[in-house]
Design a protein around this motif. Structure first.
Motif, short mmCIF file in Angstrom:
data_model
loop_
_atom_site.label_atom_id
_atom_site.label_comp_id
_atom_site.label_asym_id
_atom_site.label_seq_id
_atom_site.Cartn_x
_atom_site.Cartn_y
_atom_site.Cartn_z
N ARG A 186 -15.62 -12.32 20.54
CA ARG A 186 -14.89 -13.37 20.83
C ARG A 186 -15.71 -14.44 21.95
O ARG A 186 -15.66 -15.42 21.76
CB ARG A 186 -13.52 -13.15 21.29
CG ARG A 186 -12.77 -14.29 21.28
CD ARG A 186 -11.50 -13.73 21.80
NE ARG A 186 -10.36 -14.83 22.00
CZ ARG A 186 -8.95 -14.78 22.38
NH1 ARG A 186 -8.71 -13.66 22.79
NH2 ARG A 186 -8.39 -15.90 22.62
N GLN A 199 -18.70 -14.42 22.55
CA GLN A 199 -20.07 -15.15 22.07
C GLN A 199 -19.70 -16.39 20.97
O GLN A 199 -20.64 -17.01 20.81
CB GLN A 199 -20.74 -13.98 21.29
CG GLN A 199 -21.27 -12.92 21.99
CD GLN A 199 -21.94 -11.94 21.25
OE1 GLN A 199 -22.04 -12.09 20.21
NE2 GLN A 199 -22.38 -10.73 21.88
N ARG A 200 -18.50 -16.41 20.80
CA ARG A 200 -18.38 -17.52 19.49
C ARG A 200 -18.80 -17.77 18.60
O ARG A 200 -19.68 -18.64 18.12
CB ARG A 200 -18.16 -18.92 20.46
CG ARG A 200 -17.08 -19.05 21.66
CD ARG A 200 -17.17 -20.28 22.21
NE ARG A 200 -16.30 -20.48 23.26
CZ ARG A 200 -14.98 -20.81 23.28
NH1 ARG A 200 -14.41 -21.04 22.02
NH2 ARG A 200 -14.41 -20.87 24.18
N ALA A 217 -20.40 -18.23 14.80
CA ALA A 217 -20.23 -19.32 13.71
C ALA A 217 -20.92 -18.50 12.39
O ALA A 217 -21.77 -18.39 12.41
CB ALA A 217 -20.66 -20.61 13.93
#
Length: 587
Positions: free
Chosen positions: A58, A60-61, A63
C-alpha cells in the motif's frame, strides 16, 4: 503502544506484546482457554501476515500495467484462431478457455479497476413529490431465480391497497428479511399498484427476470419472534391444494399424502399453517389446513362422504385361515377370536356400517418424534389386523417360521378341559371359569369370547411375558383391541393387511377353503362371492374408523410378496430411525 503500521511485523509484535501482558491473567477457565487458542491460532497469524504484506504494498502505491486482462485474452484468442494450428497454439487456446483462468483474469480486472461492489441494476428514480403517508417508504430489491419469491398478496377491502398477506418461511422473501406481512406494495419494477387486483400483479412478476424491485410502505403489524420450530406431525389424510377452493393461494399450498411427516414451522394463522415435508430438499414452507380447519371440514361433511368409493385396485380387507387350508399347525398360534364367519354376514356388516357413521373418528395430524430402538430396549409389539379371509394368520405363521428365536406369540387362555396332547402354557393357559370371569372384571384381557359354553381370551400379561423374553411379539387382533395396546409400554407397530381388488380375490382364492366356524379342524367350505364382497366392505369400514392407527398397509395380492414386504419393514423398525407418537416419549 506499538503502531500497527510502523514497519513490517508491527501487528505481529503487537500481538506478542498482548499475549505477554495477558499471561498473568490467564487461568484454566474455558474463556481463558478459548482466548489463548484464538490468539495463538495459525489462522490468525496467517491473516496478520497478509495484512502486513498489504500494508507494505500500500505504501508503494502499485499501479496495474493493464486494466483489462480479459480483453487482452480475448484479442489473443482471436489472433490465435487465425494462425496455422500447432500443438502450442492449441494448448494455449485450451488454457485461455478454462473457467479457472477466466475467473482469475476477471478478479484481476476488478482489483485493477477497484470495482469491488456487485453490479446491481439501477434503482428507479424517486418521485419529486412523496405523500405524507409515504415518508417511511422503502425500496426492496430481490433477486428472482427459479423458485417463487415466497410471499402472498391480497387487496385490503377498506383501503384498496395491495398488501403482503403472508411471508412463507424459508422462501426468498423470508430469507431476505426485507418484506414482512402487512407491508403495502406501491410499485413493482416501476409499475404502480394503485387500482390493481392481485391477479393483475402475478403476470408482472412472472415476466420479471433477475432483480425485482418493490416500493413498499412498512406495515404496522409486529413481527413474531423467530422460533426454531421442531414440531413434526404425521398427516392422516391426503391433501391437494389445487383441489381446495378455500386455500388463499393454490400455488403457496403444500401437497402431501397420508403418512407423510410434516414439520410445522408456523401456527400464527388459526386457519392455515405453514409446513415443510420432512426430507424435501426445498426448504420453502407451504400452506396446509390447520387442525381446527380440517376438523371443522370433516364435521360438516355428510357421513356418506367419509366412506369414499375406492377403486377396486385400491380396496382392502381381513383374514383367511391359510394355516387351516395348508394343514400346518404351530403351538400357541391362534387367530384373533373371530368365533364364526356366520356372525359376519353381508347384511350384518352393512347394518354396522350404517350405524357407525355418526361415531367415526378421523384424526387430522398426529404429533410424532424420531425414535431408534436402543440395544437394551424391548422390541416394539407388532400388531397384524385385517378382515376375515385376507391372510393375517398366514403372514404371522410365516414370520414365526422364518425366525422362531426372534419372533413369538402370546399364549391364549381358555376355560375348556385340556386335551391329552395339549400342554399347559403351550397351546393354551387352562384356567377355571371363575378365574377367567374375575380377570374379565379386572380388565386383564385384550380380547375374549365364549364358544359352546367355554371362554377364550388373550391377556395383557401373556403379551408382557413375550416382550420380557427379548422377542418380537406378534399379535393378530381386531382393530378395536389396538387402542388398549397403543401405549408407550408396547409402542405397537400396526400393520393393516388389505385384500386386493375383487377380480384378484376371485383368482387367488377361487379354490381355497375356509373354516365355517371356530370349532372346525379342517376347511369345510369354499369362498363365495358374498365372502369376497364382505371382505372388501369390512376392510373399507376398518380403515375409515381405525386408519389413523395403521403405520403400514400391505395389500395381500400375492402372499410371497406381501410376506417379503412385511419382513423388510419389521427389519427397518428394529434398526433404523423412524417416527412414533410423541406421547410415547420417555419422561
Amino acid at each position: 503502544m506499538i503502531n500497527p503500521s510502523s514497519g513490517p511485523g508491527g501487528v505481529c509484535r503487537l500481538l506478542a506484546s498482548l499475549l505477554y501482558g495477558l499471561e498473568s491473567h490467564m487461568d484454566s477457565s474455558e474463556d481463558s482457554t478459548f482466548l489463548q487458542d484464538m490468539l495463538m491460532g495459525n489462522t490468525l497469524h496467517l491473516l496478520i501476515k497478509v495484512y502486513d504484506r498489504l500494508q507494505k504494498y500500500r505504501a508503494q502505491r502499485p499501479a496495474p500495467l493493464l486494466e483489462s486482462a480479459q480483453g487482452l485474452a480475448r484479442d489473443l484468442a482471436e489472433e490465435l484462431h487465425c494462425v496455422v494450428a500447432s500443438p502450442e497454439t492449441t494448448e494455449l487456446l485450451y488454457l485461455l478457455s478454462k473457467p479457472h483462468v477466466q475467473a482469475l483474469l476477471s478478479v484481476h480486472d476488478m482489483v485493477s479497476q477497484k470495482e469491488f461492489d456487485p453490479q446491481l441494476p439501477p434503482l428507479p428514480p424517486m418521485p419529486d413529490y412523496i405523500e405524507k403517508e409515504e415518508d417511511s417508504i422503502k425500496i426492496v430489491c430481490l433477486v428472482k431465480n427459479q423458485e417463487p419469491l415466497g410471499a402472498t398478496i391480497k387487496k385490503d377491502e377498506s383501503t384498496g391497497a395491495i398488501v403482503v398477506a403472508r411471508v412463507m418461511r424459508g422462501g426468498a422473501a423470508d430469507r431476505s428479511g426485507l418484506i414482512h406481512e402487512g407491508d403495502k406494495l406501491k410499485e413493482v419494477n416501476g409499475v404502480p399498484m394503485e387500482n390493481k387486483n392481485p391477479e393483475e400483479i402475478i403476470p408482472i412478476l412472472a415476466k420479471s427476470e433477475g432483480a425485482v424491485t418493490f416500493r413498499v410502505i412498512p406495515g404496522t403489524k409486529e413481527e413474531p419472534e423467530t422460533i426454531d420450530n421442531k414440531i413434526f406431525v404425521r398427516a392422516l389424510f391426503d391433501y391437494n391444494p389445487q383441489a381446495d377452493p378455500a386455500i388463499p393461494c393454490k400455488d403457496a399450498g403444500l401437497k402431501f399424502w397420508k403418512g407423510d411427516v410434516l414439520q410445522i414451522v408456523s401456527q400464527e394463522d388459526d386457519t392455515w399453517w405453514q409446513a415443510r415435508r420432512h426430507g424435501d430438499a426445498n426448504h420453502r414452507a407451504g400452506l396446509i389446513p390447520s387442525r381446527q380447519l380440517q376438523e371443522r371440514r370433516v364435521t360438516l361433511q355428510r357421513p356418506a362422504v367419509l366412506f369414499h368409493p375406492l377403486r377396486e385396485s385400491m380396496i382392502f380387507g381381513e383374514d383367511v385361515d391359510y394355516g387351516a387350508i395348508s394343514g400346518i399347525h404351530i403351538a400357541g398360534l391362534r387367530k384373533s377370536f373371530r368365533f364364526s364367519r356366520k356372525d359376519s354376514t353381508s347384511q350384518q356388516v352393512r347394518q354396522k356400517m350404517g350405524k357407525g357413521h355418526a361415531g367415526i373418528h378421523l384424526p387430522i395430524y398426529q404429533e410424532v418424534l424420531p425414535y431408534k430402538r436402543k440395544p437394551d430396549e424391548p422390541y416394539r409389539l407388532v400388531l397384524l389386523t385385517g378382515t376375515s379371509g385376507v391372510g393375517v394368520t398366514e403372514l404371522k405363521r410365516r414370520l414365526l417360521l422364518s425366525d422362531p428365536e426372534h419372533f413369538s406369540v402370546s399364549v391364549p387362555y381358555t376355560t375348556r378341559e385340556r386335551k391329552k396332547h395339549e400342554r399347559e402354557g403351550v397351546e393354551y393357559h387352562f384356567v377355571s371359569k371363575h378365574t377367567f370371569e374375575k380377570d374379565i372384571l379386572d380388565h386383564k384381557f385384550l380380547e375374549f369370547g365364549e364358544y359352546k359354553g367355554n371362554y377364550y381370551g388373550m391377556s395383557l400379561d401373556s403379551v408382557r411375558r413375550v416382550v420380557a423374553e427379548s422377542k418380537v411379539c406378534l399379535l393378530d387382533v381386531k382393530p378395536h383391541a389396538i387402542t388398549a395396546l397403543y401405549t408407550s409400554e408396547f409402542k405397537p407397530y400396526v400393520v393393516f393387511v388389505k385384500p386386493p381388488s375383487i377380480e384378484s380375490l376371485r383368482l387367488s382364492r377361487r379354490k381355497a377353503k375356509v373354516l365355517s366356524s371356530q370349532n372346525e379342524q379342517t376347511p369345510t367350505k369354499l369362498f363365495t362371492e358374498e365372502d369376497f364382497q364382505d371382505m372388501i366392505t369390512s376392510a373399507q369400514a376398518m380403515e375409515n374408523k381405525y386408519g389413523h392407527l395403521f403405520e403400514k398397509v400391505i395389500i395381500n395380492d400375492d402372499l410371497a410378496m406381501a410376506f417379503t414386504e412385511l419382513r423388510n419393514e419389521l427389519t427397518k423398525i428394529e434398526t433404523d430411525t423412524h417416527w412414533i407418537p410423541n406421547t410415547w416419549a420417555h419422561v
